[in-house]
Design a protein around this motif. Structure first.
Motif, PDB file in Angstrom:
ATOM      1  N   GLN A   1       0.622  -1.200   0.023  1.00  0.00           N
ATOM      2  CA  GLN A   1      -0.089   0.010   0.094  1.00  0.00           C
ATOM      3  C   GLN A   1       1.159   0.967  -0.048  1.00  0.00           C
ATOM      4  N   ASP A   2       1.844   1.256   0.675  1.00  0.00           N
ATOM      5  CA  ASP A   2       2.879   2.374   0.866  1.00  0.00           C
ATOM      6  C   ASP A   2       3.296   2.547  -0.534  1.00  0.00           C
ATOM      7  N   ASP A   3       3.614   1.495  -1.488  1.00  0.00           N
ATOM      8  CA  ASP A   3       4.217   1.688  -2.803  1.00  0.00           C
ATOM      9  C   ASP A   3       3.197   2.419  -3.894  1.00  0.00           C
ATOM     10  N   LEU A   4       1.599   2.185  -3.480  1.00  0.00           N
ATOM     11  CA  LEU A   4       0.956   2.484  -4.462  1.00  0.00           C
ATOM     12  C   LEU A   4      -0.062   3.545  -4.149  1.00  0.00           C
ATOM     13  N   LYS A   5      -0.052   3.644  -2.701  1.00  0.00           N
ATOM     14  CA  LYS A   5      -1.083   4.943  -2.213  1.00  0.00           C
ATOM     15  C   LYS A   5      -0.651   6.353  -2.762  1.00  0.00           C
ATOM     16  N   GLY A   6      -1.709   6.996  -3.476  1.00  0.00           N
ATOM     17  CA  GLY A   6      -1.177   8.464  -3.721  1.00  0.00           C
ATOM     18  C   GLY A   6      -0.624   8.523  -5.272  1.00  0.00           C
ATOM     19  N   LYS A   7      -0.405   7.391  -5.920  1.00  0.00           N
ATOM     20  CA  LYS A   7       0.085   7.293  -7.083  1.00  0.00           C
ATOM     21  C   LYS A   7      -0.999   6.902  -8.120  1.00  0.00           C
ATOM     22  N   TYR A   8      -0.962   7.441  -9.403  1.00  0.00           N
ATOM     23  CA  TYR A   8      -1.772   7.283 -10.464  1.00  0.00           C
ATOM     24  C   TYR A   8      -1.566   5.767 -10.712  1.00  0.00           C
ATOM     25  N   PHE A   9      -2.510   4.912 -10.683  1.00  0.00           N
ATOM     26  CA  PHE A   9      -2.665   3.434 -11.110  1.00  0.00           C
ATOM     27  C   PHE A   9      -2.207   3.042 -12.454  1.00  0.00           C
ATOM     28  N   ILE A  10      -2.457   4.017 -13.401  1.00  0.00           N
ATOM     29  CA  ILE A  10      -2.073   3.722 -14.779  1.00  0.00           C
ATOM     30  C   ILE A  10      -0.503   4.047 -14.959  1.00  0.00           C
ATOM     31  N   ASP A  11       0.142   4.721 -13.965  1.00  0.00           N
ATOM     32  CA  ASP A  11       1.651   4.964 -13.958  1.00  0.00           C
ATOM     33  C   ASP A  11       2.369   3.742 -13.482  1.00  0.00           C
ATOM     34  N   VAL A  12       1.722   2.794 -12.448  1.00  0.00           N
ATOM     35  CA  VAL A  12       2.308   1.830 -12.165  1.00  0.00           C
ATOM     36  C   VAL A  12       2.822   0.743 -13.003  1.00  0.00           C
TER      37      VAL A  12
ATOM     38  N   SER B   1      -0.203  -2.199 -17.574  1.00  0.00           N
ATOM     39  CA  SER B   1      -0.655  -1.449 -18.652  1.00  0.00           C
ATOM     40  C   SER B   1      -1.869  -2.234 -19.178  1.00  0.00           C
ATOM     41  N   GLU B   2      -2.089  -3.431 -19.260  1.00  0.00           N
ATOM     42  CA  GLU B   2      -3.429  -3.984 -19.840  1.00  0.00           C
ATOM     43  C   GLU B   2      -4.487  -3.404 -19.009  1.00  0.00           C
ATOM     44  N   LEU B   3      -4.329  -2.991 -17.855  1.00  0.00           N
ATOM     45  CA  LEU B   3      -5.489  -2.567 -17.191  1.00  0.00           C
ATOM     46  C   LEU B   3      -5.921  -0.904 -17.466  1.00  0.00           C
ATOM     47  N   GLU B   4      -4.882  -0.361 -18.143  1.00  0.00           N
ATOM     48  CA  GLU B   4      -4.970   1.290 -18.276  1.00  0.00           C
ATOM     49  C   GLU B   4      -6.586   1.505 -18.958  1.00  0.00           C
ATOM     50  N   GLU B   5      -6.822   0.845 -19.899  1.00  0.00           N
ATOM     51  CA  GLU B   5      -8.195   0.882 -20.916  1.00  0.00           C
ATOM     52  C   GLU B   5      -9.172   0.854 -19.917  1.00  0.00           C
ATOM     53  N   LEU B   6      -9.325  -0.336 -18.930  1.00  0.00           N
ATOM     54  CA  LEU B   6     -10.405  -0.651 -18.166  1.00  0.00           C
ATOM     55  C   LEU B   6     -10.520   0.584 -17.036  1.00  0.00           C
ATOM     56  N   VAL B   7      -9.483   1.032 -16.652  1.00  0.00           N
ATOM     57  CA  VAL B   7      -9.481   2.131 -15.534  1.00  0.00           C
ATOM     58  C   VAL B   7     -10.006   3.547 -16.005  1.00  0.00           C
TER      59      VAL B   7
ATOM     60  N   VAL C   1     -13.989  -6.212 -17.480  1.00  0.00           N
ATOM     61  CA  VAL C   1     -13.224  -7.561 -16.842  1.00  0.00           C
ATOM     62  C   VAL C   1     -12.427  -7.895 -17.828  1.00  0.00           C
ATOM     63  N   SER C   2     -11.187  -8.453 -17.082  1.00  0.00           N
ATOM     64  CA  SER C   2      -9.888  -8.804 -18.016  1.00  0.00           C
ATOM     65  C   SER C   2      -9.125  -9.900 -17.064  1.00  0.00           C
ATOM     66  N   GLU C   3      -8.670 -10.793 -18.028  1.00  0.00           N
ATOM     67  CA  GLU C   3      -7.665 -11.664 -17.500  1.00  0.00           C
ATOM     68  C   GLU C   3      -6.265 -11.500 -17.803  1.00  0.00           C
ATOM     69  N   ILE C   4      -5.673 -11.244 -16.988  1.00  0.00           N
ATOM     70  CA  ILE C   4      -4.104 -10.851 -17.171  1.00  0.00           C
ATOM     71  C   ILE C   4      -3.094 -12.004 -16.423  1.00  0.00           C
ATOM     72  N   THR C   5      -1.938 -11.809 -16.910  1.00  0.00           N
ATOM     73  CA  THR C   5      -0.760 -12.779 -16.401  1.00  0.00           C
ATOM     74  C   THR C   5       0.185 -11.862 -15.721  1.00  0.00           C
ATOM     75  N   LEU C   6       0.478 -12.089 -14.506  1.00  0.00           N
ATOM     76  CA  LEU C   6       1.294 -11.495 -13.520  1.00  0.00           C
ATOM     77  C   LEU C   6       2.614 -12.301 -13.345  1.00  0.00           C
ATOM     78  N   GLY C   7       3.607 -12.400 -13.734  1.00  0.00           N
ATOM     79  CA  GLY C   7       4.714 -13.620 -13.673  1.00  0.00           C
ATOM     80  C   GLY C   7       4.004 -15.020 -13.928  1.00  0.00           C
ATOM     81  N   GLU C   8       4.101 -15.538 -13.090  1.00  0.00           N
ATOM     82  CA  GLU C   8       3.431 -17.069 -12.934  1.00  0.00           C
ATOM     83  C   GLU C   8       2.113 -17.043 -12.476  1.00  0.00           C
ATOM     84  N   ARG C   9       1.494 -15.971 -12.267  1.00  0.00           N
ATOM     85  CA  ARG C   9       0.106 -15.772 -11.866  1.00  0.00           C
ATOM     86  C   ARG C   9      -0.854 -15.536 -12.777  1.00  0.00           C
ATOM     87  N   ILE C  10      -2.018 -16.061 -12.875  1.00  0.00           N
ATOM     88  CA  ILE C  10      -3.103 -15.695 -13.670  1.00  0.00           C
ATOM     89  C   ILE C  10      -4.200 -14.927 -12.883  1.00  0.00           C
ATOM     90  N   VAL C  11      -4.399 -13.777 -13.258  1.00  0.00           N
ATOM     91  CA  VAL C  11      -5.217 -12.816 -12.400  1.00  0.00           C
ATOM     92  C   VAL C  11      -6.599 -12.557 -13.254  1.00  0.00           C
TER      93      VAL C  11
END
Length: 463
Positions: free
Chosen positions: A153-164, A168-174, A185-195
């Protein structure tokens, strides 16, 4: 400058000017010099000035108390709320402030309770939640989201999510949620995870042009997708394994019905093949049922115990004849003082049989070795062969259902592709471990680590 000094200085200035003008007026009327009486002038200033200072000082003290009360309320501290019992305007302001403070305190307590409920709910959720404000800045991240998205939360709080970075796959949805109020709704791959990610706008008043924010909810579906793939592969493999012998049986039966039954030699040959394929089907179904029972914990995995020597004696006639038929040397070294392991005798016999059969099956010359030893509270079993070995790239998948290194050779030798998978489930279901090392063309070594049974657990049949 304090208000009392402002009032006092204003009074002194006005009074001095008034007395001075009065003196000039008297002088002009009398047309003669009038001596300015300084003592009288000073007395005329100081006496009323003292009265004005006293009154303004009391007024300032009351206003200071109101200020202290207001500051305490703004900080959420209601212990220093000052009560004014006078009936003047300041007293009325004080009473209204006390009423406001009480209402604010109740409202603050309710909001705090609601915030704690929300935090508790978010902390206990299996879904990751990220809340964004109207312009897309991160305002909240729960613990699950930190694990899923690999940011705190400390890494993200106050930052624009699309800049994280990395999302980038979530930019259009946001952007769609914040600008148009649309969910996505979207299904993205984060390393070895499917979210699986769902972005919903947080709508405010009906006449509000833009949403007040958005909520990103992430579900880790890695295990679900893996299980779906396992199920798909399992159904495909079972279908293939069943179809192959059934096709063979069907073909030979049709041939016999078409007249081949009249030829005794041909009939015997076809019936032998049909019998072999039928036994293959039976072994496959038996292995599937065994695997199902083990996975559903409907066997005596750890509720009983047995000795390796006793379990081996049960399968010795089968494995000895099998090794003798292939002219292989079978070497078994089991210490007589080896303690019982926490596994039922039938399951332990099946582990020994499957691993020894597998060793004999893929060994053409040389020997098969089974040895055992104990260290602390673990019994180590080692199954060594001098067979064809397994390629390094195939080792991670060797315990998968229906996985075969050489599919044609395995089917030719009658394997179902489930033996090693059954062994793995039995061993791990008994809180043990199984591993393999192999060199292509030199042989393989399977190792099992089985926990020693506690005293008093020895299976009744072995007493």
């Amino acid at each position: 400058m304090k208000i009392k000094w402002r009032i006092l200085s204003t009074y002194l200035l006005a009074t001095s000017l008034t007395l001075f003008l009065f003196w000039l007026g008297e002088r002009a009327v009398n047309r003669e010099a009038i001596v300015f009486d300084w003592p009288t002038f000073i007395l005329a200033l100081i006496l009323p000035g003292g009265i004005v200072y006293y009154l303004t000082n009391r007024l300032c003290l009351r206003l200071d108390k109101l200020y202290t009360t207001a500051r305490s309320i703004s900080k959420g501290d209601f212990s220093e709320v000052y009560f004014l019992d006078s009936a003047d305007e300041i007293g009325k302001i004080g009473k209204e402030m006390i009423t406001l403070a009480q209402e604010f305190k109740i409202s603050l307590q309710k909001n705090t309770q609601e915030a704690e409920k929300v935090q508790t709910i978010l902390a206990g959720m299996q879904e990751g939640v990220i809340a964004l404000d109207q312009v897309g800045r991160v305002v909240l991240v729960n613990a699950t989201a930190e694990n899923i998205f690999d940011y705190t939360q400390d890494d993200l709080k106050g930052k624009y999510f699309i800049d994280v970075q990395g999302y980038s796959e979530l930019e259009e949805l946001v952007q769609s949620a914040l600008e148009e109020g649309k969910s996505g709704v979207s299904e993205i791959t984060l390393g070895e995870r499917i979210v699986r990610v769902q972005v919903n706008p947080f709508l405010g008043e009906q006449d509000q042009i833009r949403p007040r924010g958005a909520v990103i909810v992430g579900y880790d579906v890695t295990e679900l997708r893996r299980l779906e793939q396992v199920r798909t592969d399992f159904v495909g493999n079972v279908s293939h394994e069943l179809r192959t012998p059934l096709t063979s049986i069907k073909g030979f039966v049709e041939t016999l019905l078409d007249g081949a039954a009249d030829d005794p030699a041909l009939r015997e040959r076809f019936l032998t093949i049909i019998q072999r394929e039928t036994l293959r089907l039976q072994r496959l179904i038996d292995d599937l049922l065994t695997l199902s029972r083990i996975e559903n914990r409907r066997t005596d995995l750890v509720v009983s115990s047995s000795r390796v020597q006793v379990a081996y004696e049960k399968i010795k006639p089968v494995i000895s004849s099998y090794a003798k038929a292939k002219e292989l040397e079978l070497v078994v070294e089991l210490p007589s003082d080896l303690p019982a392991v926490a596994m039922g005798p039938d399951l332990l016999s099946q582990v020994l049989l499957n691993l020894l059969e597998n060793a004999v099956k893929y060994t053409t010359t040389g020997k098969i070795e089974l040895s055992a030893s104990q260290k602390d509270s673990v019994v180590y079993l080692e199954f060594k062969d001098t067979g064809c070995g397994i390629p390094e790239q195939d080792l991670p998948r060797i315990f998968e259902r229906f996985y075969r290194v050489d599919k044609a050779r395995s089917r030719e030798q009658g394997g179902t592709g489930l033996g090693l998978s059954i062994v793995k489930h039995i061993v791990e279901g008994s809180n043990g471990k199984i591993g393999i090392t192999s060199r292509l063309g030199l042989g393989s070594v399977f190792t099992c680590e089985l926990p020693v049974a506690e005293q008093g657990e020895l299976y009744e049949k072995e007493k």
